[in-house]
Design an enzyme around this catalytic site. Sequence first.
Site, PDB file in Angstrom:
ATOM      1  N   ASP A  55       3.757   5.243   6.862  1.00  0.00           N
ATOM      2  CA  ASP A  55       4.082   6.460   6.125  1.00  0.00           C
ATOM      3  C   ASP A  55       2.785   7.202   5.846  1.00  0.00           C
ATOM      4  OD1 ASP A  55       5.524   8.360   4.707  1.00  0.00           O
ATOM      5  OD2 ASP A  55       6.715   6.882   3.620  1.00  0.00           O
ATOM      6  N   GLU A  64      14.526   7.046   2.615  1.00  0.00           N
ATOM      7  CA  GLU A  64      13.284   6.720   1.929  1.00  0.00           C
ATOM      8  C   GLU A  64      12.959   7.723   0.831  1.00  0.00           C
ATOM      9  OE1 GLU A  64       9.035   6.564   0.930  1.00  0.00           O
ATOM     10  OE2 GLU A  64      10.183   8.258   1.733  1.00  0.00           O
ATOM     11  N   GLU A  65      13.217   8.995   1.077  1.00  0.00           N
ATOM     12  CA  GLU A  65      12.842  10.020   0.096  1.00  0.00           C
ATOM     13  C   GLU A  65      13.623   9.885  -1.214  1.00  0.00           C
ATOM     14  OE1 GLU A  65      10.358  11.803   0.183  1.00  0.00           O
ATOM     15  OE2 GLU A  65       9.798  12.170   2.259  1.00  0.00           O
ATOM     16  N   ASP A  78       5.655  14.132   6.821  1.00  0.00           N
ATOM     17  CA  ASP A  78       6.132  12.983   6.040  1.00  0.00           C
ATOM     18  C   ASP A  78       7.635  12.876   6.285  1.00  0.00           C
ATOM     19  OD1 ASP A  78       6.771  11.091   4.102  1.00  0.00           O
ATOM     20  OD2 ASP A  78       6.645  12.508   2.454  1.00  0.00           O
ATOM     21  N   HIS A  81       4.516  16.880   0.674  1.00  0.00           N
ATOM     22  CA  HIS A  81       5.745  17.439   0.118  1.00  0.00           C
ATOM     23  C   HIS A  81       5.678  18.951  -0.041  1.00  0.00           C
ATOM     24  CE1 HIS A  81       7.762  13.527  -1.521  1.00  0.00           C
ATOM     25  NE2 HIS A  81       7.377  13.443  -0.257  1.00  0.00           N
ATOM     26  N   HIS A 114      10.291   6.515   8.178  1.00  0.00           N
ATOM     27  CA  HIS A 114      11.549   7.162   7.784  1.00  0.00           C
ATOM     28  C   HIS A 114      11.683   8.547   8.399  1.00  0.00           C
ATOM     29  CE1 HIS A 114      10.012   9.958   4.594  1.00  0.00           C
ATOM     30  NE2 HIS A 114       9.092   9.032   4.418  1.00  0.00           N
TER      31      HIS A 114
END
Length: 345
Positions: A237, A216-217, A182, A317, A65
Amino acid sequence: MNETKELIEQLVSIPSPSGNTEQVITFVESFLKDLQVETRRNRKGGLIATLPGNNKDEHRMLTAHVDTLGAMVKEVKDNGRLRLDLIGGFKYNAIEGEYCEIHTSSGKVFTGTILMHQTSVHVYKDAGDAKRNQENMEVRIDAKVTNEEEIRELGIEVGDFVSFDPRVQQTDNGFIKSRHLDDKASVAILLQLIKRIKEENITLPYTTHFLISNNEEIGYGGNSNISPETVEYLAVDMGAMGDGQSTDEYTVSICAKDSSGPYHYGLRKHLVELAEANKIGYKLDIYPYYGSDASAAIRAGHDIIHGLIGPGIDSSHAYERTHESSLDYTEQLLYHYVLSGIVSH
């Protein structure tokens, strides 16, 4: 590997919070067009590339993603600053002091800094103890504004997207650190895999689709546009690191289970066998607070074999980091995977 790292640097430097990914999707589309790879966009704005294989009855799909964490303007405040609403699963403390950009609907972009309202220790006694939350965090805009009216005169409004400065940096000893590894590290790996297949004139054993997903998030990037011929679906991922985890920054992480439940046991064993046969450094792991495009596809009801692998990423994150050896091992495992047979049902 230098090409992969340079591609990661290019990708993370393009703002793309979930919901505002047009620019980065266009970049990926152009990259694949230069390789003469067939692509199409889905209605959600994601990109699907297809490489025909010898077997056209059974297909594979790989996904990574390109959308990232970010924010939206929640409120234009009387004090000339902005209140935020977060996009994706992270905490306010992860972005305190971060430079950002405000993307207006007219196309103008303004810079700013995300700060506590009570930042100055010379003024606020609770500067260190106040909660890092929506109430206390705000954006200081790099413009001469002191009230709500002056902000709106700039064209900034509720619903404008806010992206975070990636602060990407490569070190001489092989680390790359940046926001949004990410999952732009995995996107770069998939693009490099496609490039290798094209340059080496490899015909894959199965027709293979590559989905560059863009939601995706927020939970639904890869849950659609899966052809009925698709048998295997592999999400690429990040591997999450922390206490109790086996994932590190130097190997490829193979996920056995996340918050959605176990991944397909047969596919997991197949990936481990490929890694061991080709001397690829890997770690098996479980991610307790994690979901992927593959798990989203399962939840959507698709009858597929699903798996998850990826480079090990520290401080997910937040301000993330990985090492080129993890990127390299992930590339190697994917290469051997797309050349291998499909797992029996």
